[in-house]
Design a protein around this motif. Structure first.
Motif, PDB file in Angstrom:
ATOM      1  N   ALA A 185      75.316  21.105  65.232  1.00  0.00           N
ATOM      2  CA  ALA A 185      75.093  21.610  63.732  1.00  0.00           C
ATOM      3  C   ALA A 185      73.501  22.062  62.720  1.00  0.00           C
ATOM      4  O   ALA A 185      72.339  21.629  63.420  1.00  0.00           O
ATOM      5  CB  ALA A 185      75.057  19.931  62.876  1.00  0.00           C
ATOM      6  N   ASN A 186      73.998  22.546  62.589  1.00  0.00           N
ATOM      7  CA  ASN A 186      73.218  23.215  61.311  1.00  0.00           C
ATOM      8  C   ASN A 186      71.966  24.496  62.646  1.00  0.00           C
ATOM      9  O   ASN A 186      70.330  24.611  61.633  1.00  0.00           O
ATOM     10  CB  ASN A 186      72.311  22.272  60.629  1.00  0.00           C
ATOM     11  N   SER A 187      71.857  24.681  63.763  1.00  0.00           N
ATOM     12  CA  SER A 187      71.286  25.400  64.223  1.00  0.00           C
ATOM     13  C   SER A 187      71.757  27.058  64.104  1.00  0.00           C
ATOM     14  O   SER A 187      71.285  27.682  64.528  1.00  0.00           O
ATOM     15  CB  SER A 187      71.955  24.638  65.544  1.00  0.00           C
ATOM     16  N   TYR A 188      72.855  27.481  63.576  1.00  0.00           N
ATOM     17  CA  TYR A 188      73.175  28.422  63.525  1.00  0.00           C
ATOM     18  C   TYR A 188      74.027  28.599  61.920  1.00  0.00           C
ATOM     19  O   TYR A 188      75.174  28.088  61.474  1.00  0.00           O
ATOM     20  CB  TYR A 188      74.416  29.215  64.107  1.00  0.00           C
ATOM     21  N   VAL A 189      73.437  29.346  60.927  1.00  0.00           N
ATOM     22  CA  VAL A 189      72.869  28.972  59.315  1.00  0.00           C
ATOM     23  C   VAL A 189      73.950  30.106  58.998  1.00  0.00           C
ATOM     24  O   VAL A 189      73.141  31.265  59.381  1.00  0.00           O
ATOM     25  CB  VAL A 189      72.205  28.189  58.905  1.00  0.00           C
ATOM     26  N   ALA A 190      74.892  30.395  58.337  1.00  0.00           N
ATOM     27  CA  ALA A 190      75.753  31.625  58.032  1.00  0.00           C
ATOM     28  C   ALA A 190      74.570  31.762  56.322  1.00  0.00           C
ATOM     29  O   ALA A 190      73.468  30.896  55.761  1.00  0.00           O
ATOM     30  CB  ALA A 190      76.180  31.168  56.847  1.00  0.00           C
ATOM     31  N   PRO A 191      74.250  33.578  55.792  1.00  0.00           N
ATOM     32  CA  PRO A 191      72.970  34.113  54.969  1.00  0.00           C
ATOM     33  C   PRO A 191      73.338  32.542  53.786  1.00  0.00           C
ATOM     34  O   PRO A 191      72.761  32.729  53.269  1.00  0.00           O
ATOM     35  CB  PRO A 191      73.618  34.567  54.899  1.00  0.00           C
ATOM     36  N   THR A 192      74.636  32.210  53.473  1.00  0.00           N
ATOM     37  CA  THR A 192      74.856  31.716  52.068  1.00  0.00           C
ATOM     38  C   THR A 192      75.133  30.349  52.733  1.00  0.00           C
ATOM     39  O   THR A 192      75.703  29.230  51.069  1.00  0.00           O
ATOM     40  CB  THR A 192      76.198  32.219  51.705  1.00  0.00           C
ATOM     41  N   GLY A 193      74.793  29.914  53.636  1.00  0.00           N
ATOM     42  CA  GLY A 193      75.030  28.175  53.921  1.00  0.00           C
ATOM     43  C   GLY A 193      75.987  27.717  54.000  1.00  0.00           C
ATOM     44  O   GLY A 193      76.970  28.842  54.461  1.00  0.00           O
ATOM     45  N   ASN A 194      75.752  26.589  55.137  1.00  0.00           N
ATOM     46  CA  ASN A 194      77.444  26.221  56.196  1.00  0.00           C
ATOM     47  C   ASN A 194      77.569  25.749  55.201  1.00  0.00           C
ATOM     48  O   ASN A 194      77.226  24.818  53.610  1.00  0.00           O
ATOM     49  CB  ASN A 194      76.486  25.348  57.410  1.00  0.00           C
ATOM     50  N   VAL A 195      78.988  25.981  54.873  1.00  0.00           N
ATOM     51  CA  VAL A 195      79.848  24.324  54.333  1.00  0.00           C
ATOM     52  C   VAL A 195      80.554  23.039  54.988  1.00  0.00           C
ATOM     53  O   VAL A 195      80.622  22.229  54.111  1.00  0.00           O
ATOM     54  CB  VAL A 195      81.421  25.268  54.142  1.00  0.00           C
ATOM     55  N   ARG A 196      80.196  22.972  55.969  1.00  0.00           N
ATOM     56  CA  ARG A 196      80.799  22.013  56.980  1.00  0.00           C
ATOM     57  C   ARG A 196      80.168  22.031  58.328  1.00  0.00           C
ATOM     58  O   ARG A 196      79.417  22.372  58.660  1.00  0.00           O
ATOM     59  CB  ARG A 196      82.503  21.390  56.662  1.00  0.00           C
ATOM     60  N   ASP A 197      79.913  21.011  58.947  1.00  0.00           N
ATOM     61  CA  ASP A 197      78.774  20.502  59.778  1.00  0.00           C
ATOM     62  C   ASP A 197      80.135  20.287  61.510  1.00  0.00           C
ATOM     63  O   ASP A 197      80.475  19.934  61.457  1.00  0.00           O
ATOM     64  CB  ASP A 197      78.257  19.499  60.232  1.00  0.00           C
ATOM     65  N   HIS A 198      79.600  21.276  62.205  1.00  0.00           N
ATOM     66  CA  HIS A 198      79.943  20.982  63.733  1.00  0.00           C
ATOM     67  C   HIS A 198      79.266  19.030  63.921  1.00  0.00           C
ATOM     68  O   HIS A 198      78.742  18.645  63.972  1.00  0.00           O
ATOM     69  CB  HIS A 198      79.607  21.348  65.065  1.00  0.00           C
ATOM     70  N   ALA A 199      80.705  18.137  65.029  1.00  0.00           N
ATOM     71  CA  ALA A 199      79.958  17.273  65.610  1.00  0.00           C
ATOM     72  C   ALA A 199      79.958  17.034  66.871  1.00  0.00           C
ATOM     73  O   ALA A 199      80.398  18.115  67.441  1.00  0.00           O
ATOM     74  CB  ALA A 199      81.479  16.246  65.115  1.00  0.00           C
ATOM     75  N   GLY A 200      78.698  16.004  66.873  1.00  0.00           N
ATOM     76  CA  GLY A 200      78.338  15.725  68.214  1.00  0.00           C
ATOM     77  C   GLY A 200      76.731  17.417  68.630  1.00  0.00           C
ATOM     78  O   GLY A 200      76.869  17.728  67.461  1.00  0.00           O
ATOM     79  N   PRO A 201      76.194  16.891  69.806  1.00  0.00           N
ATOM     80  CA  PRO A 201      75.587  17.884  70.171  1.00  0.00           C
ATOM     81  C   PRO A 201      76.170  19.804  70.902  1.00  0.00           C
ATOM     82  O   PRO A 201      77.662  19.820  71.295  1.00  0.00           O
ATOM     83  CB  PRO A 201      74.761  17.497  71.384  1.00  0.00           C
ATOM     84  N   GLU A 202      75.033  20.056  71.097  1.00  0.00           N
ATOM     85  CA  GLU A 202      75.420  21.601  71.527  1.00  0.00           C
ATOM     86  C   GLU A 202      76.367  21.369  72.621  1.00  0.00           C
ATOM     87  O   GLU A 202      76.238  20.156  74.063  1.00  0.00           O
ATOM     88  CB  GLU A 202      74.597  22.193  72.007  1.00  0.00           C
ATOM     89  N   THR A 203      77.645  21.775  72.727  1.00  0.00           N
ATOM     90  CA  THR A 203      78.703  21.256  73.605  1.00  0.00           C
ATOM     91  C   THR A 203      78.087  21.924  75.389  1.00  0.00           C
ATOM     92  O   THR A 203      77.918  23.436  75.567  1.00  0.00           O
ATOM     93  CB  THR A 203      79.909  22.377  73.667  1.00  0.00           C
ATOM     94  N   VAL A 204      77.605  21.430  75.847  1.00  0.00           N
ATOM     95  CA  VAL A 204      77.378  21.431  77.314  1.00  0.00           C
ATOM     96  C   VAL A 204      78.269  20.848  78.808  1.00  0.00           C
ATOM     97  O   VAL A 204      77.861  21.571  79.400  1.00  0.00           O
ATOM     98  CB  VAL A 204      75.419  21.289  77.784  1.00  0.00           C
ATOM     99  N   ASP A 205      78.970  19.379  78.254  1.00  0.00           N
ATOM    100  CA  ASP A 205      79.636  19.182  79.311  1.00  0.00           C
ATOM    101  C   ASP A 205      81.149  19.213  79.440  1.00  0.00           C
ATOM    102  O   ASP A 205      81.381  19.943  77.806  1.00  0.00           O
ATOM    103  CB  ASP A 205      79.813  17.646  79.358  1.00  0.00           C
ATOM    104  N   LEU A 206      81.512  18.352  79.827  1.00  0.00           N
ATOM    105  CA  LEU A 206      82.775  18.068  79.382  1.00  0.00           C
ATOM    106  C   LEU A 206      83.442  17.533  78.227  1.00  0.00           C
ATOM    107  O   LEU A 206      84.251  17.883  77.384  1.00  0.00           O
ATOM    108  CB  LEU A 206      84.009  17.956  80.416  1.00  0.00           C
ATOM    109  N   ALA A 207      82.941  16.226  78.398  1.00  0.00           N
ATOM    110  CA  ALA A 207      83.112  15.802  76.526  1.00  0.00           C
ATOM    111  C   ALA A 207      82.878  16.778  75.013  1.00  0.00           C
ATOM    112  O   ALA A 207      83.275  16.398  73.933  1.00  0.00           O
ATOM    113  CB  ALA A 207      82.402  14.203  76.847  1.00  0.00           C
ATOM    114  N   GLY A 208      81.546  16.981  75.856  1.00  0.00           N
ATOM    115  CA  GLY A 208      81.015  18.535  74.548  1.00  0.00           C
ATOM    116  C   GLY A 208      82.579  19.359  73.874  1.00  0.00           C
ATOM    117  O   GLY A 208      82.360  19.196  72.462  1.00  0.00           O
TER     118      GLY A 208
END
Length: 543
Positions: A185-208
């Motif tokens: 969440a919030n590591s890639y932000v649109a110029p006008t801001g994000n309207v909702r958030d990703h759940a969880g950390p950056e995806t690196v494993d199968l669970a993610g």
């Protein structure tokens, strides 16, 4: 396949899983069809039906809140939305080792037909969705309504483009990559801001990756698109890692363990997409390039421009006079895929050969001066690879080559050349580039002025930086393309409009602009219906 939980059954195989077995599973405490249903990869006699069970889609362990056991399902496919004429039915098993996903090959269908399908698990019914089979190989369909999309960053906006695409009722939807994004969440932000958030950390494993796919699949607008027509999908970079190439991640420090990360991403991608068994991943390898035939009208060549490419030269961004970019030994497809594609050109007898792929194909120089500054991540960074493939379709006398592209978060339209540095070089094809569904935020409408790069790239014909998709209608005489736009993705449920339309005419390479801001007219068969859960009794018998 049974061990992997990738069950293929039809009416002829109803006895393989008795009803008593299905009833023996413990009753789930909540609706497991939270991720909707989908279909994909149609041929003239079959189509893949997909669902994935999840009672808690955003569970951190990626298991969707499902118990660690298998759950049987029933499925039906019918001629009508009310399931009064069920033509095929069967049973399948959702197994925990494949994320409780189910891929059913519904076969024995008729060519060029519209169908409806649904699943049942215990007392729960899935939504009803529409699908379509391809025409027979020797048939010449009157028309194909096909739309294509890419780049849906959940945080950057509402997926209204998917909803509006569904309302067009296409026969086929191509998704050309970046179906989901890997960032926390919030590591890639649109110029006008994000309207909702990703759940969880950056995806690196199968669970993610499973959790992230599930979050996207819960979106009702995306579910509506999947319920409207079959998808044909290929991935780009963000399904794994930004700008990855073969076994090389974006950042060198992430190289240890990257192959395991890629294997996890491919596994989750297969689990969550309506793909045929030929795309079951083998560790860190997946077969995603493939060919789909739509009668005599069109061949679709779907490419993989990530898994087999050489690493980007001179970095991942824009560069000038990069020797790697013109090195004839470098490839964006790899030698084997290139041979497969060239062989497809030589064998083709279709009116249209459509190349569905991920990154900008035509030359796109962003420097007005003497330097040629181009993207190292696109085909410009692999110019010799592009030249070989372009010459191959010319030598094979491909009748009407059209390249479809995603990735760049803006609409573009281009003529394709044998030599982009020679203004008199013949036009030998066309490229249509779809904008993003949301990536980049609201964007801007460039209707009032041409993009500056068009001035010194005369083969580039159109650009618009709003979000949306491209809607096409393909006939034997022409391919019409409407660049569909949503004014804002930061506000939900916005209207859609067509900013410009182009046509490619049979036997005439290159784009003809047919209208600026033309009136909007649906290309599909009828108005879209909402995703529903049909109330007709499941046991309705087919005639």
């Amino acid at each position: 396949m049974l061990r992997a939980g990738l069950v293929t059954t039809s009416a002829a195989a109803l006895g393989t899983l008795p009803v008593a077995t299905a009833n023996a599973a413990p009753q789930l405490p909540a609706d497991p069809f939270t991720l909707g249903v989908a279909s994909g990869d149609p041929d003239s006699r079959s189509v893949i039906l997909w669902t994935r069970l999840a009672i808690d889609p955003l569970a951190d362990d990626g298991r969707g809140g499902m118990p660690n056991r298998s759950y049987p399902l029933s499925w039906q496919i019918a001629d009508d939305e009310r399931f009064r004429r069920v033509v095929r039915s069967g049973q399948a098993v959702a197994r925990p080792d494949y994320g409780h996903a189910v891929h059913v090959t519904a076969d024995g269908l008729r060519p060029g037909r519209e169908y409806y399908f649904r699943f049942r698990q215990g007392r729960y019914l899935s939504p009803v969705a529409r699908t379509v089979t391809a025409p027979a190989a020797d048939e010449s369909p009157a028309a194909l309504a096909m739309s294509f999309v890419s780049c849906s960053q959940y945080e950057h906006g509402w997926f209204t483009g998917y909803r509006r695409l569904a309302e067009d009722q296409p026969d086929l939807i191509l998704h050309l990559g970046d179906y989901q994004y890997e960032y926390k969440a919030n590591s890639y932000v649109a110029p006008t801001g994000n309207v909702r958030d990703h759940a969880g950390p950056e995806t690196v494993d199968l669970a993610g990756y499973r959790q992230r796919h599930a979050q996207y699949k819960t979106d009702p607008d995306l579910q509506a698109a999947h319920s409207a027509a079959p998808f044909v999908v290929v991935f780009d970079d963000h399904e794994v890692d930004n700008n990855w190439a073969a076994d090389i991640p974006e950042h060198a420090e992430d190289a240890p363990g990257f192959i395991d990360r890629r294997a996890a991403a491919f596994r989750a991608y297969y689990e969550n997409m309506p793909l045929r068994p030929t795309s079951i991943p083998q560790g860190a390898a997946i077969q995603i390039y493939r060919r789909l035939q739509w009668g005599k009208l069109a061949n679709f060549h779907l490419l993989d421009t990530r898994q087999f490419r050489d690493d980007q030269g001179c970095g991942d961004g824009y560069d000038h006079d990069c020797p790697e970019a013109v090195d004839p030994n470098r490839s964006i497809t790899g030698a084997e895929q290139e041979r497969w594609l060239v062989d497809g050109f030589r064998r083709s007898t279709a009116t249209w050969d459509v190349i569905g792929q991920q990154v900008f194909f035509a030359q796109r120089d962003n420097d007005q001066g003497p330097l040629k500054t181009v993207s190292m991540d696109a085909w410009d960074g692999y110019a010799a690879s592009r030249d070989r493939i372009t010459k191959a379709w010319v030598d094979a006398k491909v009748r009407n080559p059209v390249v479809l592209t995603g990735d760049v978060h803006a609409h573009w339209a281009s003529d394709l050349k044998l030599d982009y540095d020679d203004p008199d070089s013949p036009t030998v094809g066309s490229e249509l580039v779809c904008s993003s569904i949301t990536s980049g935020g609201d964007g801007a409408d460039s209707a009032s002025g041409a993009h500056p790069w068009l001035a010194w790239n005369p083969h580039l014909r159109f650009q618009n930086n709003l979000r949306g998709y491209v809607r096409t209608k393909i006939t034997a005489e022409r391919m019409d393309a409407d660049f569909r736009c949503v004014a804002k993705v930061s506000v939900p449920d916005q209207p859609v409009f067509t900013r410009a339309s182009f046509a490619v005419f049979d036997g005439r390479p290159g784009l003809q602009q047919t209208q600026d801001n033309p009136p909007v007219a649906p290309l599909g068969k009828r108005p879209a219906t909402e995703v529903t859960r049909d109330t007709v009794d499941w046991e309705t018998k087919r005639p």
